[in-house]
Every structure is written in C-alpha cells, then in structure tokens.
Design a protein around this motif. Structure first.
Motif, PDB file in Angstrom:
ATOM      1  N   UNK A  63       0.830  -1.213   0.000  1.00 47.05           N
ATOM      2  CA  UNK A  63       0.000   0.000   0.000  1.00 47.05           C
ATOM      3  C   UNK A  63       0.863   1.260   0.000  1.00 47.05           C
ATOM      4  N   UNK A  64       1.886   1.290   0.822  1.00 50.38           N
ATOM      5  CA  UNK A  64       2.756   2.454   0.899  1.00 50.38           C
ATOM      6  C   UNK A  64       3.674   2.611  -0.300  1.00 50.38           C
ATOM      7  N   UNK A  65       3.652   1.630  -1.186  1.00 52.04           N
ATOM      8  CA  UNK A  65       4.501   1.652  -2.381  1.00 52.04           C
ATOM      9  C   UNK A  65       3.774   2.312  -3.568  1.00 52.04           C
ATOM     10  N   UNK A  66       2.433   2.388  -3.503  1.00 50.74           N
ATOM     11  CA  UNK A  66       1.665   2.927  -4.618  1.00 50.74           C
ATOM     12  C   UNK A  66       2.046   4.358  -5.026  1.00 50.74           C
ATOM     13  N   UNK A  67       2.286   5.271  -4.081  1.00 52.46           N
ATOM     14  CA  UNK A  67       2.692   6.607  -4.526  1.00 52.46           C
ATOM     15  C   UNK A  67       3.960   6.569  -5.382  1.00 52.46           C
ATOM     16  N   UNK A  68       4.931   5.744  -4.988  1.00 56.83           N
ATOM     17  CA  UNK A  68       6.173   5.625  -5.749  1.00 56.83           C
ATOM     18  C   UNK A  68       5.931   4.986  -7.112  1.00 56.83           C
ATOM     19  N   UNK A  69       5.065   3.965  -7.148  1.00 53.19           N
ATOM     20  CA  UNK A  69       4.769   3.312  -8.426  1.00 53.19           C
ATOM     21  C   UNK A  69       4.153   4.300  -9.414  1.00 53.19           C
ATOM     22  N   UNK A  70       3.200   5.095  -8.938  1.00 51.50           N
ATOM     23  CA  UNK A  70       2.576   6.082  -9.832  1.00 51.50           C
ATOM     24  C   UNK A  70       3.539   7.219 -10.173  1.00 51.50           C
ATOM     25  N   UNK A  71       4.381   7.604  -9.233  1.00 53.83           N
ATOM     26  CA  UNK A  71       5.413   8.606  -9.517  1.00 53.83           C
ATOM     27  C   UNK A  71       6.334   8.117 -10.619  1.00 53.83           C
ATOM     28  N   UNK A  72       6.758   6.863 -10.531  1.00 50.67           N
ATOM     29  CA  UNK A  72       7.652   6.317 -11.553  1.00 50.67           C
ATOM     30  C   UNK A  72       6.975   6.274 -12.913  1.00 50.67           C
ATOM     31  N   UNK A  73       5.692   5.920 -12.937  1.00 53.55           N
ATOM     32  CA  UNK A  73       4.962   5.933 -14.208  1.00 53.55           C
ATOM     33  C   UNK A  73       4.865   7.357 -14.746  1.00 53.55           C
ATOM     34  N   UNK A  74       4.583   8.310 -13.875  1.00 54.80           N
ATOM     35  CA  UNK A  74       4.503   9.711 -14.304  1.00 54.80           C
ATOM     36  C   UNK A  74       5.843  10.162 -14.888  1.00 54.80           C
ATOM     37  N   UNK A  75       6.919   9.774 -14.243  1.00 54.70           N
ATOM     38  CA  UNK A  75       8.257  10.142 -14.715  1.00 54.70           C
ATOM     39  C   UNK A  75       8.551   9.514 -16.074  1.00 54.70           C
ATOM     40  N   UNK A  76       8.210   8.243 -16.227  1.00 59.88           N
ATOM     41  CA  UNK A  76       8.454   7.556 -17.502  1.00 59.88           C
ATOM     42  C   UNK A  76       7.628   8.190 -18.620  1.00 59.88           C
ATOM     43  N   UNK A  77       6.368   8.468 -18.345  1.00 58.48           N
ATOM     44  CA  UNK A  77       5.524   9.114 -19.365  1.00 58.48           C
ATOM     45  C   UNK A  77       6.068  10.505 -19.719  1.00 58.48           C
TER      46      UNK A  77
END
Length: 153
Positions: free
Chosen positions: A93-107
């Motif tokens: 659960x606490x990893x989701x912000x980082x996962x979405x941040x990484x996707x935002x960065x990649x996009x």
C-alpha cells in the motif's frame, strides 16, 4: 510452510542485493541479474516479488520505453497483491505513490504529458499511505519536483 517462507525471503534478499548493484552503477549486470530473477519468479509468481523486481528493473533501463514497460509491470503486480482495485490490505500500500510517480516520470520522459499528469495526480492522492520517514519524505519530494516540472511545461 517454513521452507516456502525462507525461499520467499531469499528471493527478496536477492532482489535487494541486485538493487544495491544497480545503485552502485553496474546497470548492465543488474539488468542481467534482474532478468534471470524474473525468469525464475515467472510472470505469475509471487506478486510482491514481481512488483519489487519490476520496480527496480525499470530503474535499470536505458530506454524510457523499456522503463515504462517495467513500471507498468510493477503496478500490475502491486494490484495483483492488493486485490480488486488495489483496495485490499497489502504491505505494498505504501509503495503505490512511488509506483505512480515512476509511471509519471516515464511518461514525461516519453513526452506523454497528460499520462504523466494523470499518474502524478494518483501519486499525490495516495501519499497518505506514506510513513513520515526518509522514504516517505523522498517520495513526497520527488512528487513535488515532478509536479513543478510538469507545471512549467
């Protein structure tokens, strides 16, 4: 059961050791080891292992398209671990912000600004799952920096 838990801990340890190699600068060797681990775990193996491994494998990529693919795999694996719509109780659960941040960065790297903003909004919305420690502060800081960069576009 005990043997299975020990085996899972060993996989997490190996992922962590390879991540250390990645952060030390040996991206090619890290990619090779992560790839071997991915083959070992399998695309349907333990979701927590797949999430962690894919998250680090994304960081080991030189091509932003490959980075995006691994980031998408990490998010899919986290969703597998969390249950429907990511609502289940999960240590990820606490990893989701980082996962979405990484996707935002990649996009953003790929010039896909709207997709980047969408994932950045999700990262911000999930920040309540972050603990107020070095990791949480780091993720919040990175979200703020990317937000400022995208606002300037």
């Amino acid at each position: 059961m005990e043997q299975q838990e020990a085996s899972q801990d060993a996989v997490t340890t190996r992922i962590g050791q390879t991540a250390i190699l990645l952060h030390a600068g040996d991206r090619q060797e890290a990619r090779s080891r992560f790839g071997a681990l991915w083959e070992e775990i399998g695309a349907t193996g333990d979701a927590r292992h797949r999430c962690l491994l894919a998250h680090y494998m994304a960081d080991a990529q030189d091509d932003p398209r490959d980075e995006l693919l691994w980031d998408l795999r990490a998010l899919a694996a986290a969703d597998d671990a969390a249950g429907p719509l990511g609502t289940g109780s999960t240590p990820l659960r606490g990893f989701y912000p980082s996962l979405h941040l990484n996707l935002a960065t990649a996009y953003a790297k790929l010039g896909r600004r709207e997709a980047a903003r969408s994932h950045l909004r999700r990262a911000k919305a999930l920040c309540d799952a972050l603990v107020d420690d070095g990791y949480g502060q780091g993720v919040r800081g990175a979200i703020g920096r990317l937000d400022a960069r995208l606002a300037g576009d």
